[in-house]
Design a protein around this motif. Structure first.
Motif, PDB file in Angstrom:
ATOM      1  N   UNK A  37       5.591  -3.166  -6.484  1.00  0.00           N
ATOM      2  CA  UNK A  37       4.445  -2.274  -6.295  1.00  0.00           C
ATOM      3  C   UNK A  37       3.846  -1.994  -7.658  1.00  0.00           C
ATOM      4  N   UNK A  38       2.500  -1.882  -7.727  1.00  0.00           N
ATOM      5  CA  UNK A  38       1.882  -1.609  -9.030  1.00  0.00           C
ATOM      6  C   UNK A  38       2.176  -0.179  -9.481  1.00  0.00           C
TER       7      UNK A  38
ATOM      8  N   UNK B 201       0.835  -1.209   0.000  1.00  0.00           N
ATOM      9  CA  UNK B 201       0.000   0.000   0.000  1.00  0.00           C
ATOM     10  C   UNK B 201       0.867   1.256   0.000  1.00  0.00           C
ATOM     11  N   UNK B 202       0.359   2.289  -0.650  1.00  0.00           N
ATOM     12  CA  UNK B 202       1.096   3.553  -0.741  1.00  0.00           C
ATOM     13  C   UNK B 202       1.378   4.118   0.649  1.00  0.00           C
ATOM     14  N   UNK B 203       0.394   4.005   1.546  1.00  0.00           N
ATOM     15  CA  UNK B 203       0.566   4.585   2.877  1.00  0.00           C
ATOM     16  C   UNK B 203       1.732   3.931   3.618  1.00  0.00           C
ATOM     17  N   UNK B 204       1.840   2.582   3.522  1.00  0.00           N
ATOM     18  CA  UNK B 204       2.934   1.907   4.215  1.00  0.00           C
ATOM     19  C   UNK B 204       4.265   2.226   3.547  1.00  0.00           C
ATOM     20  N   UNK B 205       4.235   2.393   2.219  1.00  0.00           N
ATOM     21  CA  UNK B 205       5.437   2.757   1.472  1.00  0.00           C
ATOM     22  C   UNK B 205       5.943   4.118   1.947  1.00  0.00           C
ATOM     23  N   UNK B 206       5.017   5.104   2.028  1.00  0.00           N
ATOM     24  CA  UNK B 206       5.385   6.450   2.465  1.00  0.00           C
ATOM     25  C   UNK B 206       5.881   6.432   3.912  1.00  0.00           C
ATOM     26  N   UNK B 207       5.212   5.626   4.735  1.00  0.00           N
ATOM     27  CA  UNK B 207       5.537   5.551   6.163  1.00  0.00           C
ATOM     28  C   UNK B 207       6.969   5.063   6.357  1.00  0.00           C
TER      29      UNK B 207
END
Length: 308
Positions: free
Chosen positions: A293-294, A205-211
């Protein structure tokens, strides 16, 4: 995933008649909400159960003759920029581009202040979603909602959602709180998440990636960004195996991100530990690097990085 959803659909909803009656009681508040929106307040709905159907009914029964924008905050690809784009393109018929969301916000505020005939209702499902709960996103949405001719009605679901707002944001939002427990299942809101019963492998998920990336150094973020950009450039090439370590090292050297291949290998080990990259050996024995990641998530990540 499909089997799981099929089985859940066959399960009858307990207390269906009572839940229907409860939701009808909430619907009697629609005219009151309209009055309060026009008096300068914004409405926030909280309580157990999905409030999506309630807000959709509010649109169809009260706002059919008005200009309104529905924002699905639970979409994994939703960003504040996409919300602002909808307003500038769809509502204000503006075709130009903007360098940053604050500049776009300034343009929207100016237009709404200049033209008193403009009115816009904004409905946000899950204002506290992973993608919208950031400091900058909330600041921009709060400033939007403070405009006299923009009326915001939003739902929140996380028990700690109010912690997103300090006094300054709360005074901009000017909320009236409504407890609208519906006991409806969160079908739509959770359809984009990975099920704990049926794990979708490879999706991050983008949120976990950013985190994870926020906790890394600027150099590390730069290294990851280079790899992401290269992978996006090659997205149309179906036989793309990944970026070879040697080529990647060369790119990082040219960008002054590393001074030796040992530094880069140490950084890649950290990425691997966080599951940010995967390495695989090709038939020729060369080590290739891939971000699992997609493409849409990578594009959103790079957009967020640009804003930062």
């Amino acid at each position: 995933q499909q089997t799981l959803c099929g089985l859940l659909k066959k399960t009858p909803l307990d207390y269906a008649a009572e839940i229907e009656e409860l939701n009808q009681q909430h619907e009697t508040l629609f005219s009151k909400w309209m009055l309060q929106l026009h008096l300068g307040f914004n409405i926030v709905l909280y309580g157990l159960g999905s409030k999506r159907d309630l807000l959709e009914k509010f649109c169809t029964s009260v706002l059919q003759d008005s200009v309104y924008l529905v924002v699905n905050g639970y979409f994994p690809s939703i960003t504040v920029r996409s919300i602002l784009n909808s307003i500038t393109e769809e509502v204000l018929d503006h075709t130009g581009t903007f360098h940053s969301p604050p500049e776009q916000l300034e343009f929207i505020i100016k237009r709404f202040k200049e033209d008193s005939s403009l009115e816009l209702y904004v409905l946000i499902h899950n204002l506290d979603s992973q993608m919208l709960r950031g400091e900058r996103s909330q600041q921009i949405l709060a400033q939007l909602s403070s405009l006299p001719s923009i009326y915001l009605i939003a739902s929140i679901d996380h028990i700690n959602a109010p912690l997103m707002w300090d006094q300054a944001k709360l005074s901009l939002y000017n909320w009236l709180w409504y407890e609208t427990t519906t006991f409806s299942p969160y079908v739509e809101e959770t359809s984009y998440e990975n099920s704990f019963l049926v794990q979708k492998s490879g999706s991050l998920a983008l949120s976990s990636l950013m985190h994870v990336l926020c906790s890394l150094t600027l150099n590390a973020r730069g290294i990851f960004r280079l790899l992401a950009q290269y992978q996006l450039e090659k997205k149309d090439n179906l036989s793309y195996p990944g970026l070879s370590f040697q080529d990647f090292y060369q790119q990082c050297r040219e960008a002054f991100l590393v001074n030796s291949d040992l530094t880069l290998r140490a950084q890649l080990t950290e990425f691997r530990d966080h599951k940010l990259i995967r390495t695989k050996r090709g038939a020729d024995g060369v080590e290739y690097l891939v971000i699992p990641v997609d493409d849409s998530t990578l594009i959103n990540f790079l957009e967020n990085e640009d804003e930062d």
